[in-house]
Design an enzyme around this catalytic site. Structure first.
Site, PDB file in Angstrom:
ATOM      1  CB  CYS A 274      -8.116   3.153   7.553  1.00  0.00           C
ATOM      2  SG  CYS A 274      -8.731   2.476   9.080  1.00  0.00           S
TER       3      CYS A 274
ATOM      4  CG  ASP B 260      -3.795   3.270   4.260  1.00  0.00           C
ATOM      5  OD1 ASP B 260      -4.388   2.876   5.268  1.00  0.00           O
ATOM      6  OD2 ASP B 260      -2.871   4.098   4.291  1.00  0.00           O
TER       7      ASP B 260
ATOM      8  CB  CYS C  16      -1.469   7.412  -0.956  1.00  0.00           C
ATOM      9  SG  CYS C  16      -0.472   6.811   0.413  1.00  0.00           S
TER      10      CYS C  16
ATOM     11  CB  CYS D 102       2.612   3.049   3.462  1.00  0.00           C
ATOM     12  SG  CYS D 102       1.485   4.397   3.121  1.00  0.00           S
TER      13      CYS D 102
END
Lengths: 398, 319
Positions: free
Chosen positions: B64, B66, B91, B135
């Protein structure tokens, strides 16, 4: 902070000599090259000279084979539409999975309009299988449109062989040479290619200007209709300063082609030092068959955007094919087409050099990069293919 | 030509960076600070200390792009987080969100930690770009996964009935999408993609996501009406007077037989705490404790049911 610019496949610095050549055409020499008076006429004369300079870079038979455009995207769109209009009975297009979006997205739209499109695959090193091309070609193939070199990996395709095979089936051959102009010599006089696209800002001319080579005698149909500019092949008042700049950049590039060995030496030093000093790194793309200025390196187990922003802190500019930088949620279509494992896909960084790149700049990158990779790997829950979290997930490791 | 050109190179102006923080993404200073100097990175080793437990929760995958493994050190008696550390593959904003989360939850009780939402994480960072909201969602999910694991609550892999797979590219179920729509009041498929990635791959599920948004919006809008209708029906039925003991026994029975099985299926639970007149005091457990739709759960799943089956005047309150 001083910038270390290693993102020349994205765009390049305008050469100071190019800027100087352009300046008069942004100030006192503002005439329209189409005007009858000699104030405009002198601009027309400069335009003619620029066309000759670009024709020389292409290795073209005649300057009239050059049409100025606004960018690479326009050149590619124009060429594809022109090829289809030239043979309206043929309904098949061949391209590759790793083209620039300005070719891929046109092809996707053409599929909706009833065209059949074959997207040729590439292998793990980013190379084409010419048997696949041969098998795809039929008497219905109107166009084979293939890039000369890939923007992300720098992998170079054998366009003359491709052209020769395609000609056997009567297909038009178009080549997107945006990444190649100024890096490899072009010789359209002896080429099998019908149309070839280049873009100014990739070879130290400004943004907003490009050129399309159209072989003399090709049944061309324009994309933009209007005035008689570019001999009716591209209507619209010319971007005179841009074209003058592209002419000058082409002249310099023709000369500098002799010295791309210097760029390659710097690229090879950067690449080899990274591979030997940083564990778990791999070059993405064929080891030899690449542009002299490009290296795409996969840093396993870490993510590209994070690497880029760490480099950015040191003023180092590079780019990545990771999902987080692509603006979509999927990593680069080029690296995916190569079948790279996910451990590499998200952590790939492209460094692209230019003739302005110095040894000191490469040293600086080699100074900071190992530490950056080490720090990010220390944060990552994955640190080797044996990491417990990766087990049972062979599909990501392939 | 050549000499003229070389002379110009000698004079050319050096390019400089005017702003270090301006990148393609508009990250806040807080994001960049926690990215460049992350706090609490690393693991927490298993402890032999008396009264101390360690656990980790994971979410995401390398495919994916992350993944986060969140480690917690817990004071068993106090049910409190003593330390939190993270390992993140991802990231800038994934690393910053993970670091922010560990800073936020240190010292919290587990129940308090379960109330931390993805929005709280984003707020702590001074906001995240829309396309990076996923995130913060990842942080919240890892926290929940760690606490559930510690409490031994099975987070069920939702079966086809209540967890239909919507996005096959990223493996996202409708349950997860519903949750993020409700919690963050999302109105477009693009927002859903930004928050949980669903629809960000091939894009074929985007219309399904739009349908889901419409469905959730309709449900939210219809909630008060549905509630009123249920109350009206139950009031007609209920006429018999109850003693307090009968009332409590009946409430216990309805909770055990009709309410808890439904909540358990979603990883939650409820316990009767006390009955004071018509006030029924309950404590929500497990997933219900952290779920922002717990108010709706309270009203629809518990109160309406008790009003219908026991007494129309009952009011349910969470403690």
């Amino acid at each position: 902070m001083t910038v270390i610019y290693l993102d020349n496949n994205a765009t390049t610095k305008v050469d100071p000599a190019v800027l100087e050549a352009m300046l008069p055409y942004l100030t006192e020499l503002y005439g329209n090259p189409s005007s009858m008076h000699s104030f405009g006429g002198q601009v027309g004369k400069a335009l003619k000279e620029a066309r000759e300079q670009v024709a020389t870079l292409f290795g073209a038979e005649e300057a009239s084979e050059i049409v100025f455009t606004s960018c690479g995207t326009e050149g590619n769109n124009t060429a594809i539409r022109a090829a289809l209009a030239a043979q309206p009975d043929r309904r098949h297009i061949i391209t590759t999975q790793v083209e620039h979006p300005c070719v891929l997205n046109v092809c996707k739209q053409l599929e909706k309009q009833g065209y059949r499109v074959t997207y040729l695959s590439v292998d793990r090193q980013g190379m084409l299988d010419l048997m696949e091309l041969e098998a795809a070609l039929t008497g219905d193939t109107a166009l084979v449109t293939i890039m000369y070199a890939n923007n992300e990996t720098g992998v170079v395709f054998p366009i003359e062989t491709i052209g020769a095979i395609a000609k056997g089936y009567g297909a038009t051959v178009h080549v997107d040479a945006v990444q190649v102009a100024g890096k490899l010599p072009l010789n359209m006089k002896t080429s099998t290619v019908d149309m070839m696209t280049i873009s100014g800002h990739k070879l130290h001319a400004p943004k907003g200007v490009g050129a399309l080579y159209i072989r003399k005698g090709f049944r061309f149909r324009p994309l933009l209709l209007g005035g008689h500019q570019e001999r009716g092949r591209r209507a619209g008042t010319e971007n005179v300063p841009g074209i003058i700049g592209l002419g000058k950049a082409a002249e310099i590039a023709s000369f500098e082609l002799k010295y791309t060995g210097r760029e390659q030496r710097l690229r090879d030093r950067l690449e080899q030092t990274i591979l030997t000093t940083i564990p778990n790194t791999e070059v993405n793309g064929h080891p030899k068959n690449r542009l002299p200025n490009t290296t795409n390196i996969g840093f396993k187990y870490i993510e590209g955007e994070a690497i880029l922003l760490m480099l950015n802190k040191h003023g180092i500019c590079a780019s990545s094919g990771s999902a987080c930088t692509s603006g979509s949620l999927e990593p680069s279509h080029v690296l995916r087409a190569m079948g790279l494992p996910y451990t590499i896909l998200h952590g790939s960084i492209r460094f692209s050099l230019s003739r302005f790149t110095t040894d000191a700049e490469i040293d600086r990158v080699l100074d900071v990069l190992p530490g950056i990779v080490e720090n990010l790997r220390a944060i990552s829950p994955f640190n080797s293919d044996e990491a417990d979290w990766l087990q049972g997930r062979e599909e990501v490791l392939v | 030509m050549c000499n003229v050109y070389k002379a110009h190179i000698a004079h050319h102006k050096e390019s400089t960076l005017h702003s270090e923080t301006t990148t393609m993404w508009d990250y806040t200073e807080k994001v960049m600070e926690l990215f460049y100097n992350p706090k609490n990175q690393g693991v927490i080793e298993a402890s032999n200390e008396e009264g101390i437990a360690t656990v980790f929760g994971e979410v995401g995958s390398i495919a994916c792009g992350d993944a986060l493994r969140l480690h917690l050190k817990i004071d068993i008696a106090e049910d409190r987080i003593l330390d939190a550390r993270f390992q993140t593959f991802g990231c800038t904003s994934a690393i910053a969100s993970s670091s922010a989360l560990t800073e936020m939850i240190k010292g919290m009780t587990l129940d308090e930690a379960l109330n931390v939402s993805n929005k709280d994480i984003a707020d702590y960072l001074g906001g995240l770009p829309e396309a990076k909201m996923h995130c913060s969602v990842m942080g919240q999910e890892a926290l929940e996964a760690a606490i559930y694991k510690y409490r031994g609550i099975e987070v069920e892999q939702h079966d086809d009935d209540d967890g239909k797979l919507i996005c096959s590219c990223f493996g996202i179920s409708d349950a997860k999408i519903r949750r993020v729509i409700i919690e963050n009041n999302l109105t477009t498929a693009e927002q859903v993609t930004n928050y949980v990635k669903a629809g960000g791959g091939c894009g074929t599920c985007l219309t399904d996501i739009e349908d889901l948004i419409a469905e959730v919006q309709a449900e939210v809008a219809a909630m008060p009406v549905k509630l009123a209708a249920e109350i009206a029906v139950s009031q007609e039925k209920a006429t018999r007077p109850l003693t307090t003991v009968q009332k409590i026994a009946l409430i216990q029975q309805v909770l055990a037989e009709e309410v808890r099985p439904v909540l358990l299926a979603d990883g939650g639970d409820v316990e009767l705490f006390d009955v004071e007149g018509d006030r029924v005091l309950v404590s929500l457990k497990g997933a219900c404790g952290s779920c922002s739709s717990s108010t709706a759960t309270l009203k629809i799943a518990i109160e309406a049911r008790l009003q219908e089956r026991v007494l129309p005047s009952l009011v349910v309150e969470a403690i």
